[in-house]
Scaffold this motif. Structure first.
Motif, PDB file in Angstrom:
ATOM      1  N   VAL A   9       0.846  -1.207   0.000  1.00  0.00           N
ATOM      2  CA  VAL A   9       0.000   0.000   0.000  1.00  0.00           C
ATOM      3  C   VAL A   9       0.875   1.249   0.000  1.00  0.00           C
ATOM      4  O   VAL A   9       0.603   2.221  -0.728  1.00  0.00           O
ATOM      5  CB  VAL A   9      -0.946   0.003   1.221  1.00  0.00           C
ATOM      6  N   ASP A  13       1.071   4.310  -2.835  1.00  0.00           N
ATOM      7  CA  ASP A  13       0.918   5.751  -2.577  1.00  0.00           C
ATOM      8  C   ASP A  13       2.170   6.532  -2.958  1.00  0.00           C
ATOM      9  O   ASP A  13       2.067   7.692  -3.377  1.00  0.00           O
ATOM     10  CB  ASP A  13       0.562   5.984  -1.110  1.00  0.00           C
ATOM     11  N   ILE A  74      -2.301  13.334   1.182  1.00  0.00           N
ATOM     12  CA  ILE A  74      -2.917  12.009   1.064  1.00  0.00           C
ATOM     13  C   ILE A  74      -4.433  12.094   1.154  1.00  0.00           C
ATOM     14  O   ILE A  74      -5.158  11.319   0.527  1.00  0.00           O
ATOM     15  CB  ILE A  74      -2.357  11.064   2.161  1.00  0.00           C
ATOM     16  N   VAL A  78      -7.432  10.297  -1.155  1.00  0.00           N
ATOM     17  CA  VAL A  78      -8.446   9.429  -0.563  1.00  0.00           C
ATOM     18  C   VAL A  78      -9.848   9.955  -0.868  1.00  0.00           C
ATOM     19  O   VAL A  78     -10.760   9.189  -1.202  1.00  0.00           O
ATOM     20  CB  VAL A  78      -8.228   9.306   0.962  1.00  0.00           C
ATOM     21  N   HIS A  87     -11.925   2.996  -4.729  1.00  0.00           N
ATOM     22  CA  HIS A  87     -11.590   2.094  -3.632  1.00  0.00           C
ATOM     23  C   HIS A  87     -12.161   0.685  -3.858  1.00  0.00           C
ATOM     24  O   HIS A  87     -11.783  -0.248  -3.158  1.00  0.00           O
ATOM     25  CB  HIS A  87     -12.087   2.667  -2.300  1.00  0.00           C
ATOM     26  N   ARG A 104      -2.353   3.309   4.217  1.00  0.00           N
ATOM     27  CA  ARG A 104      -2.636   4.655   3.713  1.00  0.00           C
ATOM     28  C   ARG A 104      -2.163   5.730   4.699  1.00  0.00           C
ATOM     29  O   ARG A 104      -1.591   6.751   4.303  1.00  0.00           O
ATOM     30  CB  ARG A 104      -4.141   4.824   3.454  1.00  0.00           C
ATOM     31  N   SER A 150      -1.249  13.040   8.520  1.00  0.00           N
ATOM     32  CA  SER A 150      -1.870  12.143   7.543  1.00  0.00           C
ATOM     33  C   SER A 150      -3.209  11.645   8.069  1.00  0.00           C
ATOM     34  O   SER A 150      -4.196  11.565   7.324  1.00  0.00           O
ATOM     35  CB  SER A 150      -0.934  10.967   7.259  1.00  0.00           C
ATOM     36  N   ILE A 154      -6.853  12.279   6.221  1.00  0.00           N
ATOM     37  CA  ILE A 154      -7.715  11.174   5.803  1.00  0.00           C
ATOM     38  C   ILE A 154      -9.065  11.241   6.508  1.00  0.00           C
ATOM     39  O   ILE A 154     -10.116  10.990   5.898  1.00  0.00           O
ATOM     40  CB  ILE A 154      -7.015   9.834   6.061  1.00  0.00           C
ATOM     41  N   TYR A 253     -11.531   4.900   7.857  1.00  0.00           N
ATOM     42  CA  TYR A 253     -11.261   4.276   6.553  1.00  0.00           C
ATOM     43  C   TYR A 253     -11.862   2.879   6.492  1.00  0.00           C
ATOM     44  O   TYR A 253     -12.470   2.489   5.480  1.00  0.00           O
ATOM     45  CB  TYR A 253      -9.751   4.228   6.323  1.00  0.00           C
TER      46      TYR A 253
END
Length: 260
Positions: A9, A13, A74, A78, A87, A104, A150, A154, A253
């Motif tokens: 992952v 990214d 990020i 997302v 996704h 992520r 981050s 997100i 998430y």
């Protein structure tokens, strides 16, 4: 949880991050211009303040600004993935939702560290090189700050239904965290101004602001000044911030992924 899946992952990214490499290079150049042009100008404007050099003061803050802004990127990706339902592809990968979510969050933080590296090296050149223990403490603090940033990004990305709302929320977060911290101004200036305006509660916010603690942590090691002294509370503050928002982002998430 499989570490290999999380690393996949992160690799995904980082590939997205390097798609905008020239844009990133331009941003780094702009940050350095802020240091060598704006900071020098403000240094001349504040030269009458005894024992205060704005250029030296601002250099550590600039590294934190770059770290925060790049780790926040990020969230934009997302938000776009959720809105365009990309996704669904990620859900088809051979990994759990937990591994995907943790990857992520960590990827956003590590990308922030990568972006910040030239700015931090510039600090070492124009101020001084830290000892090995000091360097490890600086890097640990900045990594925790990047992962927490981050997580914030997100979390905001998943709680907004459109890109416009995400941009608005991001602007509010930027405004509060940047300008109510010691990134651009010494804490004593913030205290004098806000207390005079009857906004003492914002002084408390500035003191616990992770950007304040991150900036002052670097200053405590790189500036030869008694105004900045390392305290374990600085590291604890950033660690709590990181744990709280990284956990929130992972939970949010996973919840979004469970709906599909």
């Amino acid at each position: 949880m499989k570490v290999k899946a999380v690393l996949h992952v992160i690799e995904y990214d980082f590939k997205n991050f390097f798609r905008y490499r020239w844009f990133v290079v331009g941003l780094i150049a702009m940050n350095l211009a802020d240091l060598f042009i704006s900071a020098i100008v403000f240094t001349q404007m504040t030269k009458d303040i005894p024992g205060f050099d704005y250029f030296q003061f601002f250099a550590p803050g600039l590294a934190v600004v770059g770290l925060f802004a790049s780790a926040f990127m990020i969230g934009r990706e997302v938000n776009m993935e959720v809105r365009r339902e990309i996704h669904h592809y990620l859900l088809s990968l051979p990994m759990t939702r937990m591994e995907l979510a943790i990857g992520r969050v960590l990827a956003g933080g590590l990308r922030g560290m990568l972006y910040m590296t030239p700015l931090l090296i510039t600090n070492f050149i124009v101020l001084r090189f830290p000892t090995v223990p000091e360097l490890l403490l600086i890097l640990l603090t900045l990594l925790l700050l990047a992962v927490g940033t981050s997580g914030i990004s997100i979390s905001i990305a998943l709680s907004t239904t459109s890109f416009e709302k995400f941009v608005t929320a991001r602007g509010v977060v930027y405004y509060m965290l940047f300008f109510c911290s010691s990134v651009f101004y010494p804490l004593w200036v913030i205290q004098e101004v806000l207390v005079a305006k009857g906004l003492g509660i914002l002084v408390v916010f500035a003191q616990v602001n992770p950007l304040t603690n991150g900036s002052d942590m670097i200053r405590s090691f790189l500036l030869n000044s008694s105004d900045y002294a390392f305290s374990p509370l600085m590291l604890l503050n950033v660690a709590v911030f990181s744990l709280m928002f990284a956990s929130l982002a992972v939970f949010a998430y996973m919840k979004i992924l469970q709906r599909h």
